[in-house]
Design a protein around this motif. Structure first.
Motif, PDB file in Angstrom:
ATOM      1  N   TRP A 176      22.805  28.793  19.474  1.00  0.00           N
ATOM      2  CA  TRP A 176      21.491  29.462  19.523  1.00  0.00           C
ATOM      3  C   TRP A 176      20.582  28.921  18.408  1.00  0.00           C
ATOM      4  CZ3 TRP A 176      22.150  30.863  24.078  1.00  0.00           C
ATOM      5  CH2 TRP A 176      23.264  31.564  24.520  1.00  0.00           C
ATOM      6  N   MET A 177      21.221  28.670  17.261  1.00  0.00           N
ATOM      7  CA  MET A 177      20.469  28.161  16.106  1.00  0.00           C
ATOM      8  C   MET A 177      19.847  26.801  16.430  1.00  0.00           C
ATOM      9  SD  MET A 177      22.159  27.748  12.345  1.00  0.00           S
ATOM     10  CE  MET A 177      22.982  29.272  12.110  1.00  0.00           C
ATOM     11  N   GLU A 178      20.587  26.004  17.187  1.00  0.00           N
ATOM     12  CA  GLU A 178      20.076  24.677  17.538  1.00  0.00           C
ATOM     13  C   GLU A 178      18.811  24.784  18.385  1.00  0.00           C
ATOM     14  OE1 GLU A 178      22.599  22.030  19.727  1.00  0.00           O
ATOM     15  OE2 GLU A 178      21.391  20.314  19.087  1.00  0.00           O
ATOM     16  N   MET A 179      18.747  25.858  19.191  1.00  0.00           N
ATOM     17  CA  MET A 179      17.543  26.042  20.017  1.00  0.00           C
ATOM     18  C   MET A 179      16.380  26.540  19.163  1.00  0.00           C
ATOM     19  SD  MET A 179      19.060  27.685  23.485  1.00  0.00           S
ATOM     20  CE  MET A 179      20.708  27.240  23.973  1.00  0.00           C
ATOM     21  N   ILE A 180      16.686  27.219  18.058  1.00  0.00           N
ATOM     22  CA  ILE A 180      15.600  27.635  17.147  1.00  0.00           C
ATOM     23  C   ILE A 180      15.046  26.377  16.487  1.00  0.00           C
ATOM     24  CG2 ILE A 180      15.031  28.977  15.065  1.00  0.00           C
ATOM     25  CD1 ILE A 180      17.336  30.881  15.843  1.00  0.00           C
ATOM     26  N   ASP A 181      15.951  25.580  15.922  1.00  0.00           N
ATOM     27  CA  ASP A 181      15.569  24.303  15.305  1.00  0.00           C
ATOM     28  C   ASP A 181      16.854  23.526  14.998  1.00  0.00           C
ATOM     29  OD1 ASP A 181      14.751  22.185  13.723  1.00  0.00           O
ATOM     30  OD2 ASP A 181      13.182  23.353  12.734  1.00  0.00           O
ATOM     31  N   PRO A 182      17.060  22.363  15.605  1.00  0.00           N
ATOM     32  CA  PRO A 182      18.298  21.607  15.371  1.00  0.00           C
ATOM     33  C   PRO A 182      18.538  21.300  13.883  1.00  0.00           C
ATOM     34  CG  PRO A 182      17.045  20.624  17.168  1.00  0.00           C
ATOM     35  CD  PRO A 182      16.176  21.692  16.576  1.00  0.00           C
ATOM     36  N   ALA A 183      17.465  21.246  13.104  1.00  0.00           N
ATOM     37  CA  ALA A 183      17.631  20.937  11.668  1.00  0.00           C
ATOM     38  C   ALA A 183      18.426  22.032  10.957  1.00  0.00           C
ATOM     39  CB  ALA A 183      16.262  20.759  11.015  1.00  0.00           C
ATOM     40  N   LEU A 184      18.427  23.241  11.513  1.00  0.00           N
ATOM     41  CA  LEU A 184      19.191  24.332  10.886  1.00  0.00           C
ATOM     42  C   LEU A 184      20.688  24.048  10.974  1.00  0.00           C
ATOM     43  CD1 LEU A 184      17.182  27.328  12.391  1.00  0.00           C
ATOM     44  CD2 LEU A 184      17.352  26.777   9.957  1.00  0.00           C
ATOM     45  N   VAL A 185      21.115  23.532  12.114  1.00  0.00           N
ATOM     46  CA  VAL A 185      22.543  23.236  12.292  1.00  0.00           C
ATOM     47  C   VAL A 185      22.936  22.047  11.409  1.00  0.00           C
ATOM     48  CG1 VAL A 185      24.364  22.707  13.954  1.00  0.00           C
ATOM     49  CG2 VAL A 185      22.456  24.147  14.627  1.00  0.00           C
TER      50      VAL A 185
END
Ligand code: FAD
Length: 433
Positions: free
Chosen positions: A58-67
């Motif tokens: 889900w985090m990757e859909m928010i922003d891949p840079a978070l992962v």
């Protein structure tokens, strides 16, 4: 009145893990999100915490840079394919305590759980560095808000105000946003458990608890208390958390912390196996005891009203026994970012903002309310189970394993996007790498 030229102005109240993540997601979607944080700078504790594989998706859909950020600081291990639950009470020698055939109660495969651990303060700072300076304003404690002429006016305790189209209350367990939105109808209560946390170099942890703690998350269960540990910081540190049942009320429910002598931990584990009984020695003489509060007894009846909504712990503060409070906040963040992006697109296409916004916030609440409640309810249950206080599982390892796997299954297979329309689901997925 009502239709405006984008970008949408969003006030994110609270610069904790979920507020910052939400602001990153909104800004990535061209929405002007500003964080208002009451502290004077970014602040988080230096304790470990972890995100499930599902939360990372889900985090990757928010922003891949978070992962990518999480990956750069995580103790992720291909050996960590299971969580191990040990009998922390009965073994009488260290050999017995580390002997799987005698003291391992059960393992649960991590599957899509596959927790990646990190240090909270580092992760928060790493995320904050992804935001431009003007996106966060410190020393702003929300005291109240009202809605005037299709705007939300935020009132801070220093007498200043700010204006936005939407207010996202990411202000944690004692959320001021929730207090105003629901006129005090919902508030956090003491779960009658407390935690004492520390981190030690991994070799110190191994010496105290055995080689078993070097790779997998290990939880040591017993009557009224458990000891959880897992490696963080690329396996260099061992995160240790003691959780204990407390009969009495917590001394300071507003602060939720109290400084105590480490001998309190020795009392918690009196009569436990020697390794566990001695764990207090790894703590500094004075330790912070955290009262664990949640929304189980008084949950919000809605997560959105008017132009405000609740995100993260403000909506569904949970005990940490399933270890997924922040993961659930990640789910919220994805849903609200997606819905607000769609509102912004509609406004661009000339649609009335007021209506689109009202509908989006109600969709958010509808999509998240049941999930949030499920999480804090089952998390409390898991705590009781670890402390051998949960009737249906008692001290039976097989029944505990079954219950745990049933709950984990629901944690990680839950489709966060299912309650949304197909075009919103596609919009959410479009931000993946
Ligand atoms: P918070 O982290 O509480 O942040 C709220 C922010 O709002 C703070 O910065 C605060 O200063 C600010 N604020 C508050 N009031 C105001 C106001 N009036 N005006 C302006 N600013 C305000 N979850 C996991 O997923 N994995 C784990 O491994 C895990 N481990 C945990 C272990 C423990 C011991 C505990 C207690 C919890 C754990 N959790 C875990 C849960 C997780 O810590 C929380 O779900 C998460 O921190 C919630 O983030 P948040 O941003 O919603 O709230």
């Amino acid at each position: 009145m009502g239709s405006i030229a984008p970008p949408l102005q969003v006030a994110v109240v609270g610069g904790g893990i979920i507020g910052v993540m939400t602001a990153i997601g909104l800004r990535r979607r061209g929405i002007n999100a500003i964080i208002y944080e009451r502290a004077s700078t970014w602040h988080e504790v230096s304790a470990g915490f972890a995100f499930t594989g599902a939360a990372r998706e889900w985090m990757e859909m928010i922003d891949p840079a978070l992962v990518e950020l999480l990956s750069s600081m995580s103790g992720k291990s291909d050996a960590s394919t299971s969580n191990a639950y040990w009998n922390g009470f009965h073994p009488r020698t260290n050999e017995e305590a580390e002997d799987e055939s005698k003291s391992l109660l059960f393992r649960t495969p991590t599957n899509n759980l596959s927790f990646w651990g990190c240090v909270r303060s580092q992760f928060l700072k790493g995320m904050a560095a992804m935001l431009p300076e003007e996106a966060s304003i410190f020393g702003k404690q929300l005291a109240g808000y009202d809605e005037v002429n299709d705007k939300v006016i935020l009132h801070f305790d220093d007498g200043s105000t700010a204006e936005a189209d939407v207010l996202l209350g990411c202000d944690g367990i004692h959320s001021a946003t929730r207090k105003v939105m629901l006129a005090g109808e919902s508030r956090a209560g003491f779960s009658h458990t407390a935690t004492y946390r520390t981190m030690v170099p991994i070799d110190v942890g191994i010496k105290a608890l055995g080689q078993k703690v070097a790779k997998n998350a290990c939880n040591h269960l017993g009557p009224n208390a458990d000891l959880l540990c897992y490696p963080v910081m690329s396996m260099t540190l061992l995160n240790i958390a003691v959780f204990a049942y407390e009969d009495s009320e917590f001394p300071d429910p507003d602060r939720m912390t109290v400084q105590v002598d480490r001998s309190e931990i020795a009392k918690v584990f009196q009569g436990f196996s020697p390794q566990i009984a001695d764990i207090w020695k790894l703590y500094p003489e004075k330790v912070v005891k955290w009262g664990i509060f949640d929304l189980e007894d008084n949950p919000p009846s809605t997560y959105a009203r008017g132009r405000a909504c609740l995100v993260g712990d403000a909506a569904h503060a949970s005990t940490p026994y399933m270890g997924v409070g922040a993961c659930t906040g990640v789910e919220d963040a994805l849903v609200i970012c997606t819905l607000l992006e769609s509102v912004q697109q509609k406004a661009l296409a000339g649609e009335e903002l007021k209506e689109a916004l009202g509908e989006a916030l109600q969709t958010y609440s509808g999509a998240r309310l049941e999930r949030g409640r499920w999480i804090h309810h089952h998390s409390r249950q898991m705590g009781q189970m670890y402390h051998w206080r949960y009737g249906p599982t008692g001290r039976d390892p097989q029944r505990m394993k079954q219950k745990l796997e049933e709950n984990w299954g629901k944690v990680v297979t839950y489709d966060v996007l299912a309650p949304l329309q197909p075009e919103l689901r596609a919009l959410a997925r479009s931000h993946r790498k």
